[in-house]
Motif scaffolding. Structure first.
Motif, PDB file in Angstrom:
ATOM      1  N   ASP A  19       0.844  -1.193   0.000  1.00 13.96           N
ATOM      2  CA  ASP A  19       0.000   0.000   0.000  1.00 13.96           C
ATOM      3  C   ASP A  19       0.882   1.247   0.000  1.00 13.96           C
ATOM      4  O   ASP A  19       0.757   2.109   0.854  1.00 13.96           O
ATOM      5  CB  ASP A  19      -0.921  -0.022   1.224  1.00 13.96           C
ATOM      6  N   ASP A  46      -3.403  -4.402   3.898  1.00 17.10           N
ATOM      7  CA  ASP A  46      -4.833  -4.444   3.626  1.00 17.10           C
ATOM      8  C   ASP A  46      -5.417  -5.786   4.082  1.00 17.10           C
ATOM      9  O   ASP A  46      -6.462  -5.831   4.738  1.00 17.10           O
ATOM     10  CB  ASP A  46      -5.114  -4.214   2.142  1.00 17.10           C
ATOM     11  N   THR A  49      -5.517  -5.862   7.919  1.00 16.65           N
ATOM     12  CA  THR A  49      -6.606  -5.082   8.526  1.00 16.65           C
ATOM     13  C   THR A  49      -7.956  -5.745   8.280  1.00 16.65           C
ATOM     14  O   THR A  49      -8.835  -5.693   9.136  1.00 16.65           O
ATOM     15  CB  THR A  49      -6.636  -3.622   8.017  1.00 16.65           C
ATOM     16  N   ARG A  50      -8.130  -6.407   7.111  1.00 13.52           N
ATOM     17  CA  ARG A  50      -9.387  -7.128   6.874  1.00 13.52           C
ATOM     18  C   ARG A  50      -9.519  -8.313   7.830  1.00 13.52           C
ATOM     19  O   ARG A  50     -10.606  -8.616   8.296  1.00 13.52           O
ATOM     20  CB  ARG A  50      -9.478  -7.598   5.413  1.00 13.52           C
ATOM     21  N   CYS A 163       1.953   3.442   4.661  1.00  9.55           N
ATOM     22  CA  CYS A 163       0.848   2.881   3.881  1.00  9.55           C
ATOM     23  C   CYS A 163      -0.001   4.044   3.365  1.00  9.55           C
ATOM     24  O   CYS A 163      -0.475   4.872   4.152  1.00  9.55           O
ATOM     25  CB  CYS A 163      -0.025   1.958   4.729  1.00  9.55           C
ATOM     26  N   THR A 165      -2.997   4.350   2.244  1.00  8.74           N
ATOM     27  CA  THR A 165      -4.405   4.486   2.624  1.00  8.74           C
ATOM     28  C   THR A 165      -4.656   4.283   4.107  1.00  8.74           C
ATOM     29  O   THR A 165      -5.794   4.064   4.509  1.00  8.74           O
ATOM     30  CB  THR A 165      -5.272   3.489   1.812  1.00  8.74           C
ATOM     31  N   CYS A 166      -3.638   4.375   4.930  1.00 11.35           N
ATOM     32  CA  CYS A 166      -3.804   4.179   6.378  1.00 11.35           C
ATOM     33  C   CYS A 166      -4.735   5.243   6.962  1.00 11.35           C
ATOM     34  O   CYS A 166      -4.476   6.437   6.826  1.00 11.35           O
ATOM     35  CB  CYS A 166      -2.461   4.232   7.075  1.00 11.35           C
TER      36      CYS A 166
END
Length: 169
Positions: A19, A46, A49-50, A163, A165-166
């Protein structure tokens, strides 16, 4: 770049969380093409986190145990996500490679409290922070004098996110 005369004795590690900002991808590719030994450690922030929780500095009611039960998404603090996706994979790889000295570009002005001071050996290798006392301005001035191209993200900020998109930072 300060250690250029010693590059032939160094291994350069980079954690790629999957990311990265395009500017960071470009910068890392440039460094990889310059140095003799470059190791890319791939993680999946990602996916993590999912599977675990979304990092945040704020915990809304939907991120609590009860909120998740009612359909929300579990949340974790930003340090937990960074530890699992950046620091732990790097640490484990350096131990596996029997690294005895980790040279990092961390500066005191980067963080309120440094995780390790220069000379620390508690992690199984010595940590050396040669620019620990430098300011952001001193780093950028040095890089300009050395003719090092700067990552475009530094046109807008002094630190680059690990990252892209953090949501926690």
């Amino acid at each position: 770049h300060l250690l250029r005369p010693h590059w032939d004795r160094l291994t350069f590690y980079h954690v790629d969380t999957g990311d990265l900002l395009p500017e960071v991808v470009e910068l890392v590719a440039g460094i990889e093409s310059l140095v003799p030994r470059f190791v890319r450690i791939r993680t999946d922030s990602d996916g993590w986190t999912r599977a675990h929780a979304l990092p945040t500095d704020l915990v809304p009611h939907t991120g609590t145990q009860g909120g998740v039960f009612l359909g929300g998404r579990p949340l974790v603090d930003r340090y937990t996500c960074c530890w699992h996706n950046i620091m732990l994979p790097m640490h484990e790889r350096m131990l596996a490679d029997a690294i005895t000295l980790a040279i990092r570009g961390t500066k005191r002005c980067d963080t309120a409290r440094m995780a390790a001071e220069s000379g620390d050996t508690s992690m199984g290798y010595e940590v050396w922070l040669p620019i620990q006392e430098w300011s952001h301005e001193e780093v950028f001035a040095y890089l300009r004098r050395a003719g090092v191209p700067l990552c475009r993200v530094y046109e807008a900020r002094v630190n680059s996110p690990e990252c892209a998109t953090c949501p926690a930072w």
